[in-house]
Design a protein around this motif. Structure first.
Motif, PDB file in Angstrom:
ATOM      1  N   ARG A 109       0.822  -1.217   0.000  1.00 46.83           N
ATOM      2  CA  ARG A 109       0.000   0.000   0.000  1.00 46.83           C
ATOM      3  C   ARG A 109       0.852   1.263   0.000  1.00 46.83           C
ATOM      4  O   ARG A 109       0.464   2.277  -0.590  1.00 46.83           O
ATOM      5  N   VAL A 110       1.968   1.193   0.669  1.00 49.87           N
ATOM      6  CA  VAL A 110       2.872   2.345   0.632  1.00 49.87           C
ATOM      7  C   VAL A 110       3.375   2.554  -0.797  1.00 49.87           C
ATOM      8  O   VAL A 110       3.443   3.685  -1.286  1.00 49.87           O
ATOM      9  N   TRP A 111       3.689   1.466  -1.436  1.00 46.36           N
ATOM     10  CA  TRP A 111       4.132   1.511  -2.831  1.00 46.36           C
ATOM     11  C   TRP A 111       3.103   2.229  -3.697  1.00 46.36           C
ATOM     12  O   TRP A 111       3.451   2.939  -4.639  1.00 46.36           O
ATOM     13  N   LEU A 112       1.832   2.047  -3.319  1.00 41.12           N
ATOM     14  CA  LEU A 112       0.723   2.684  -4.028  1.00 41.12           C
ATOM     15  C   LEU A 112       0.323   3.999  -3.375  1.00 41.12           C
ATOM     16  O   LEU A 112      -0.800   4.490  -3.579  1.00 41.12           O
ATOM     17  N   GLY A 113       1.234   4.560  -2.603  1.00 37.20           N
ATOM     18  CA  GLY A 113       0.902   5.706  -1.773  1.00 37.20           C
ATOM     19  C   GLY A 113       0.422   6.926  -2.516  1.00 37.20           C
ATOM     20  O   GLY A 113      -0.263   7.770  -1.953  1.00 37.20           O
ATOM     21  N   HIS A 114       0.770   7.020  -3.792  1.00 41.34           N
ATOM     22  CA  HIS A 114       0.329   8.192  -4.549  1.00 41.34           C
ATOM     23  C   HIS A 114      -1.173   8.256  -4.690  1.00 41.34           C
ATOM     24  O   HIS A 114      -1.713   9.283  -5.104  1.00 41.34           O
ATOM     25  N   LEU A 115      -1.845   7.155  -4.349  1.00 40.16           N
ATOM     26  CA  LEU A 115      -3.305   7.122  -4.492  1.00 40.16           C
ATOM     27  C   LEU A 115      -4.039   7.395  -3.193  1.00 40.16           C
ATOM     28  O   LEU A 115      -5.259   7.485  -3.177  1.00 40.16           O
TER      29      LEU A 115
END
Lengths: 198, 198
Positions: A109-115
């Motif tokens: 989820r951090v990896w997808l943090g831009h969302l």
DNA sequence: TAGGACATGTAATCAGTTACATGATTAA
DNA sequence: TTAATCATGTAACTGATTACATGTCCTA
């Protein structure tokens, strides 16, 4: 001869039985939850029972129904010599011992943090931190108990590894939190709707 | 209603597409191998293609066949607005983000160490050490490349986490090696009959 | 001209989970 | 008497892997 390629979980269950004494499926599950789980997950009840039946079919374990002398109807399993041999052969690991597999939903989820909203993301990571601290406490309990009940040397080494691993998990999480904070105030632009700017 | 419960891997694949640009399944796989894999494993080609078809069925991605202008026949996928929304909702993680899952076959074998020849066990652990060092090198390469190609902040944080994680994996493995050695030549700090002292 | 990377899929299989079902025993 | 724990299983499903199959394009 001995080896149809069993999944690691089958060996793990057999491994649980490689320590002295006989045990029921239920006991195996409890033990897995308290110890195996820190470095190899804990199979569901249903899988443990299934593996035990398979291992019995292979002659790696034998089972005994409790007689009327015992209060509760149950089936206790014990490893056989063939089982011990097969397990030892597997543990010696011809060639490929298999890869470490890690699935970390929080880092994902951090990896997808831009969302995500930064505060929400931070909350997620902090929840994980608390959880990891709880796990650390549990592995330390297991380690404390291992002095008495589980006084075997190798399981203790594995638990010690697990303890250090969780200490590191806590630190890694804190580091990630720091990175997130650094990103939030100042250093970089975390624009949610950034154009395809290079 | 956006959410039939997709598996994390589906979200991961969609996440790969949440960064600007369109990609083929093949490219997704390469990217997963180089980055996702350090904290969430890398799905097989076949699964990536399957997830892409599912995501398209849900309207979360669209696909475009390459025209005759392009040298090679392929299908490029892009995320839709609906896909982005659904992914953001998932990333925000209502309640349960799911547990970290770890399967460490080397620690599993150490746990079973009473069945193996000490030198064999040691060799196994040392192989793993070398492997972990190789992985560390690779994640550092990925991190270096991320400065240019993958200049997005959050994937970088995830990669930084992965780097630290592998550093820790190396240290943990060395620690386990030391424990094994201590056990081998009597220097055991784990007393065989430590009393259940308070 | 051969091998490797690109590219996409199908088929078969299986490990593993969840949900369900049942019932005995023990402690509150 | 009620809840928790002990105890064992079945059924349904699905996530994910492996092996296979096919073909193109690029480069040494």
């Amino acid at each position: 001869m001995p080896n149809s390629p069993l999944p690691p979980t089958a060996w793990a269950v057999l491994g649980l039985l490689s320590f002295p004494g006989e045990r029921t499926g239920y006991e195996l599950k409890k033990w897995a939850d308290a110890s195996l789980r820190f470095f190899y997950g804990a199979p569901a009840f249903s899988q443990i029972y299934a593996e035990l039946r398979r291992l019995e079919g292979l002659g790696y374990v034998t089972s005994r129904r409790s007689g009327p002398e015992e209060p509760r109807a149950k089936r206790a399993y014990a490893i056989t010599e063939a089982g011990r041999d097969a397990l030892a052969a597997w543990a010696a690991g011809g060639e490929d011992v298999g890869a470490v597999s890690l699935r970390h939903p929080v880092v994902l989820r951090v990896w997808l943090g831009h969302l995500a909203a930064p505060e929400r993301l931070r909350a997620l990571v902090e929840e994980h931190l608390a959880h990891a601290e709880g796990e650390l406490k549990e592995v330390r309990d297991a380690l404390a108990r291992a002095d008495g009940v589980e006084a075997w040397a190798h399981p203790q080494i594995a638990l010690r590894w697990s303890e250090r691993h969780l200490v590191s998990e806590v630190e890694l999480t804190q580091g990630m939190l720091a990175d997130l904070d650094a990103l939030a105030h100042g250093t970089v632009n975390a624009a949610p709707d950034a154009p395809t700017a290079e």
